[in-house]
Write a protein that holds these residues in place. Structure first.
Motif, PDB file in Angstrom:
ATOM      1  N   ASP A 258      39.342  42.306  40.488  1.00 48.33           N
ATOM      2  CA  ASP A 258      39.916  41.721  40.500  1.00 48.33           C
ATOM      3  C   ASP A 258      40.858  40.616  41.465  1.00 48.33           C
ATOM      4  O   ASP A 258      41.797  40.384  41.999  1.00 48.33           O
ATOM      5  N   ALA A 259      40.453  39.841  40.202  1.00 45.74           N
ATOM      6  CA  ALA A 259      40.838  38.336  40.408  1.00 45.74           C
ATOM      7  C   ALA A 259      40.496  37.892  38.979  1.00 45.74           C
ATOM      8  O   ALA A 259      39.400  37.931  38.194  1.00 45.74           O
ATOM      9  N   VAL A 260      41.620  37.338  38.292  1.00 45.03           N
ATOM     10  CA  VAL A 260      41.634  36.266  36.523  1.00 45.03           C
ATOM     11  C   VAL A 260      42.156  34.953  37.184  1.00 45.03           C
ATOM     12  O   VAL A 260      42.958  34.741  38.141  1.00 45.03           O
ATOM     13  N   LEU A 261      40.631  34.019  37.081  1.00 48.43           N
ATOM     14  CA  LEU A 261      41.553  32.619  37.857  1.00 48.43           C
ATOM     15  C   LEU A 261      42.086  32.081  36.619  1.00 48.43           C
ATOM     16  O   LEU A 261      40.660  31.893  35.259  1.00 48.43           O
ATOM     17  N   ASP A 262      42.415  30.815  36.419  1.00 47.59           N
ATOM     18  CA  ASP A 262      43.228  31.168  34.888  1.00 47.59           C
ATOM     19  C   ASP A 262      43.334  29.364  34.811  1.00 47.59           C
ATOM     20  O   ASP A 262      44.268  29.220  35.586  1.00 47.59           O
ATOM     21  N   TYR A 263      42.425  28.769  33.807  1.00 48.27           N
ATOM     22  CA  TYR A 263      42.197  27.007  33.475  1.00 48.27           C
ATOM     23  C   TYR A 263      43.365  27.112  32.105  1.00 48.27           C
ATOM     24  O   TYR A 263      43.551  26.029  31.665  1.00 48.27           O
ATOM     25  N   LEU A 264      44.140  28.074  32.116  1.00 51.90           N
ATOM     26  CA  LEU A 264      44.447  28.087  30.353  1.00 51.90           C
ATOM     27  C   LEU A 264      45.239  27.045  30.471  1.00 51.90           C
ATOM     28  O   LEU A 264      46.630  27.109  31.274  1.00 51.90           O
ATOM     29  N   PRO A 265      45.744  26.359  29.463  1.00 50.09           N
ATOM     30  CA  PRO A 265      47.009  24.971  29.395  1.00 50.09           C
ATOM     31  C   PRO A 265      47.850  25.734  28.731  1.00 50.09           C
ATOM     32  O   PRO A 265      49.258  24.940  28.519  1.00 50.09           O
ATOM     33  N   GLY A 266      47.776  26.662  28.434  1.00 51.06           N
ATOM     34  CA  GLY A 266      49.036  27.898  26.900  1.00 51.06           C
ATOM     35  C   GLY A 266      48.664  28.543  26.770  1.00 51.06           C
ATOM     36  O   GLY A 266      47.722  29.032  26.150  1.00 51.06           O
ATOM     37  N   GLY A 267      49.421  29.624  25.334  1.00 52.84           N
ATOM     38  CA  GLY A 267      49.047  30.285  25.073  1.00 52.84           C
ATOM     39  C   GLY A 267      48.886  31.701  25.372  1.00 52.84           C
ATOM     40  O   GLY A 267      49.452  31.734  26.814  1.00 52.84           O
ATOM     41  N   PRO A 268      48.842  33.338  24.635  1.00 47.97           N
ATOM     42  CA  PRO A 268      48.892  34.387  25.061  1.00 47.97           C
ATOM     43  C   PRO A 268      47.362  34.760  26.376  1.00 47.97           C
ATOM     44  O   PRO A 268      47.423  35.853  26.357  1.00 47.97           O
ATOM     45  N   GLY A 269      46.238  34.129  26.434  1.00 43.79           N
ATOM     46  CA  GLY A 269      45.546  34.528  27.300  1.00 43.79           C
ATOM     47  C   GLY A 269      45.721  34.786  28.530  1.00 43.79           C
ATOM     48  O   GLY A 269      44.866  35.552  29.421  1.00 43.79           O
ATOM     49  N   THR A 270      46.571  33.972  28.914  1.00 44.77           N
ATOM     50  CA  THR A 270      46.693  34.172  30.106  1.00 44.77           C
ATOM     51  C   THR A 270      47.451  35.422  30.980  1.00 44.77           C
ATOM     52  O   THR A 270      46.396  36.837  31.527  1.00 44.77           O
ATOM     53  N   ALA A 271      48.872  36.226  30.441  1.00 41.24           N
ATOM     54  CA  ALA A 271      48.663  37.414  29.939  1.00 41.24           C
ATOM     55  C   ALA A 271      48.181  38.772  29.728  1.00 41.24           C
ATOM     56  O   ALA A 271      47.733  39.671  30.822  1.00 41.24           O
ATOM     57  N   GLN A 272      47.596  38.185  28.507  1.00 41.89           N
ATOM     58  CA  GLN A 272      46.272  39.547  28.289  1.00 41.89           C
ATOM     59  C   GLN A 272      45.281  39.501  29.520  1.00 41.89           C
ATOM     60  O   GLN A 272      44.709  40.210  29.513  1.00 41.89           O
ATOM     61  N   ALA A 273      44.793  38.296  30.059  1.00 39.49           N
ATOM     62  CA  ALA A 273      43.712  38.162  31.018  1.00 39.49           C
ATOM     63  C   ALA A 273      44.525  38.890  32.500  1.00 39.49           C
ATOM     64  O   ALA A 273      43.926  39.940  32.562  1.00 39.49           O
ATOM     65  N   MET A 274      45.891  38.848  32.591  1.00 38.77           N
ATOM     66  CA  MET A 274      46.166  39.436  33.746  1.00 38.77           C
ATOM     67  C   MET A 274      46.673  40.652  33.418  1.00 38.77           C
ATOM     68  O   MET A 274      46.308  41.382  34.219  1.00 38.77           O
ATOM     69  N   GLU A 275      46.221  41.206  32.583  1.00 39.15           N
ATOM     70  CA  GLU A 275      46.539  43.163  32.385  1.00 39.15           C
ATOM     71  C   GLU A 275      45.269  43.514  32.606  1.00 39.15           C
ATOM     72  O   GLU A 275      45.163  44.633  32.943  1.00 39.15           O
ATOM     73  N   ALA A 276      44.223  42.941  33.039  1.00 40.05           N
ATOM     74  CA  ALA A 276      42.977  43.674  33.087  1.00 40.05           C
ATOM     75  C   ALA A 276      42.562  43.643  34.636  1.00 40.05           C
ATOM     76  O   ALA A 276      41.910  44.177  34.598  1.00 40.05           O
ATOM     77  N   LEU A 277      43.286  43.336  35.142  1.00 38.64           N
ATOM     78  CA  LEU A 277      43.808  43.720  36.942  1.00 38.64           C
ATOM     79  C   LEU A 277      43.735  44.714  36.818  1.00 38.64           C
ATOM     80  O   LEU A 277      44.612  45.486  36.812  1.00 38.64           O
ATOM     81  N   ALA A 278      42.661  44.871  38.484  1.00 39.51           N
ATOM     82  CA  ALA A 278      43.247  45.549  38.800  1.00 39.51           C
ATOM     83  C   ALA A 278      44.029  46.260  39.721  1.00 39.51           C
ATOM     84  O   ALA A 278      44.590  44.913  40.473  1.00 39.51           O
ATOM     85  N   ALA A 279      44.396  47.749  40.420  1.00 42.40           N
ATOM     86  CA  ALA A 279      45.823  47.660  41.719  1.00 42.40           C
ATOM     87  C   ALA A 279      45.250  46.266  42.410  1.00 42.40           C
ATOM     88  O   ALA A 279      44.394  46.551  43.253  1.00 42.40           O
ATOM     89  N   GLY A 280      45.995  45.805  42.811  1.00 39.28           N
ATOM     90  CA  GLY A 280      46.021  44.909  44.120  1.00 39.28           C
ATOM     91  C   GLY A 280      45.030  43.881  43.500  1.00 39.28           C
ATOM     92  O   GLY A 280      45.231  42.852  44.563  1.00 39.28           O
ATOM     93  N   GLY A 281      45.192  43.569  42.233  1.00 31.11           N
ATOM     94  CA  GLY A 281      44.862  42.102  42.291  1.00 31.11           C
ATOM     95  C   GLY A 281      44.953  41.147  42.063  1.00 31.11           C
ATOM     96  O   GLY A 281      46.585  40.773  42.274  1.00 31.11           O
TER      97      GLY A 281
END
Length: 366
Positions: A258-281
């Motif tokens: 339902d949410a990704v709370l992202d504290y990464l300062p860089g790198g591909p982790g943000t986008a990959q975590a975002m891919e795991a969002l549910a619809a409406g997340g």
């Protein structure tokens, strides 16, 4: 009381220097705080490198707690002798942002002992740029918050981090039982988020970090909230190229986060975590990453995702955290893992940046 020890930053240097400087004299609406605890944060060095400390030399340190020892001629004298934390956000107090709990968006936005962010005149920052890595700090009387009796100075100094986590959780717009991914979960804002998850009725946490052992150490902070972890060191070495983090998160949360709370300062982790969002997340980012998101806008549209950027907490966030602490609904003492003396500040900051050992929140006790 004419001189004090203070950590100073200078033009052209990223080092912290211990110097003896005059004790600041409070202006008409100022109070003088004897510092008992000041937080250490990597942002000090990062903003210094980016030129956002616009008044140098200066005393850094935006996370401060101590006792009010003096008040200016026109200031309320009742706080003298009171244990307080300092809210570091400087803002005009009257614009459309300040009057709607969005002070960090004010054209005069800056932080005591830290960086200038605003685009307008910065009179407040010019006066109050010196922060709390010192024996005393001068601050506006309207930016001190009395501490509940059982809240110690160290937690009070790091309340800003808890406020940031409160802001990120609030921006996520979670419903009770929400499933939340937290990246950089073993850092200061990550651990603060884990600690606050129960207060937001989070149903499940998935924590992402580099080290399996460090993630296991964070797990108990969640209390009764179920926790699963993804350690980057346990993924295939080419996880950044293959999208293995996204795959692992989808395996753990088949219905999506339902949410990704992202504290990464860089790198591909943000986008990959975002891919795991549910619809409406929602992706809530507070890591300062310079990476672009590799999604067509139509993907965000069709999946009804929300992308929220927030650069810090508001006074309302820290007030809410103080309320939780005062009511006994939150105990944050275990978040403070390292304490240093003022003369150790340079070595302490190096340790914070190096992260060679588990370090959730660090403070300096002058």
């Amino acid at each position: 009381m004419t001189g004090m020890l203070a950590v100073r930053v200078r033009e052209g240097s990223l080092d912290l220097h211990l110097e003896r400087v005059p004790v600041p004299a409070p202006g008409p609406r100022d109070v003088l705080v004897k510092v008992a605890s000041a937080g250490l944060a990597p942002s000090i060095t990062k903003h210094l490198a980016r030129g956002r400390f616009t008044h140098l030399p200066s005393t850094p340190g935006h996370e401060v707690a101590g006792t009010v020892v003096e008040a200016g001629a026109d200031a309320d004298r009742s706080p003298v002798g009171t244990r307080v934390r300092v809210h570091p956000m400087l803002s005009c107090g009257s614009c459309r942002y300040c009057t709607t709990a969005r002070q960090q968006m004010c054209a005069q936005a800056a932080m005591i002992g830290n960086a200038a962010f605003g685009t307008g005149p910065m009179e407040l920052y010019a006066r109050y740029h010196d922060g709390g890595l010192a024996e005393y700090v001068r601050v506006p009387e309207w930016l001190v918050d009395p501490l509940p009796e059982h809240v110690g100075f160290d937690v009070a100094a790091k309340l800003h981090e808890l406020g940031n986590a409160h802001r990120a959780l609030s921006e996520a717009g979670l419903r009770p039982g929400g499933r939340v991914v937290v990246t950089a979960a073993t850092g200061a804002m990550g651990t603060a988020t884990v600690k606050l998850a129960e207060s937001f009725d989070v149903g499940e946490l998935v924590l992402v970090g580099r080290s399996a052992a460090r993630l296991e150490a964070v797990r108990p902070l969640a209390g009764p909230v179920p926790v699963r972890t993804v350690a980057l060191e346990e993924l295939a070495p080419d996880w950044a190229e293959t999208g293995a983090l996204a795959g692992e998160l989808r395996d753990l949360l088949p219905d999506g986060a339902d949410a990704v709370l992202d504290y990464l300062p860089g790198g591909p982790g943000t986008a990959q975590a975002m891919e795991a969002l549910a619809a409406g997340g929602a992706l809530v980012h507070m890591g300062g990453s310079g990476e672009p998101l590799p999604f067509p806008i139509r993907v965000i549209m069709t999946r009804c995702w929300r992308v929220v950027g927030t650069r810090g907490c508001t006074r309302e966030d820290t007030a809410a955290v103080l309320g939780l602490l005062a009511a006994g609904r939150l105990d944050a003492d275990e978040l403070i893992t390292h304490r240093f003396a003022l003369h150790e500040a340079a070595e302490a900051m190096a340790a914070v940046l190096r992260r060679a050992e588990p370090m959730w929140m660090a403070v300096v006790n002058p």
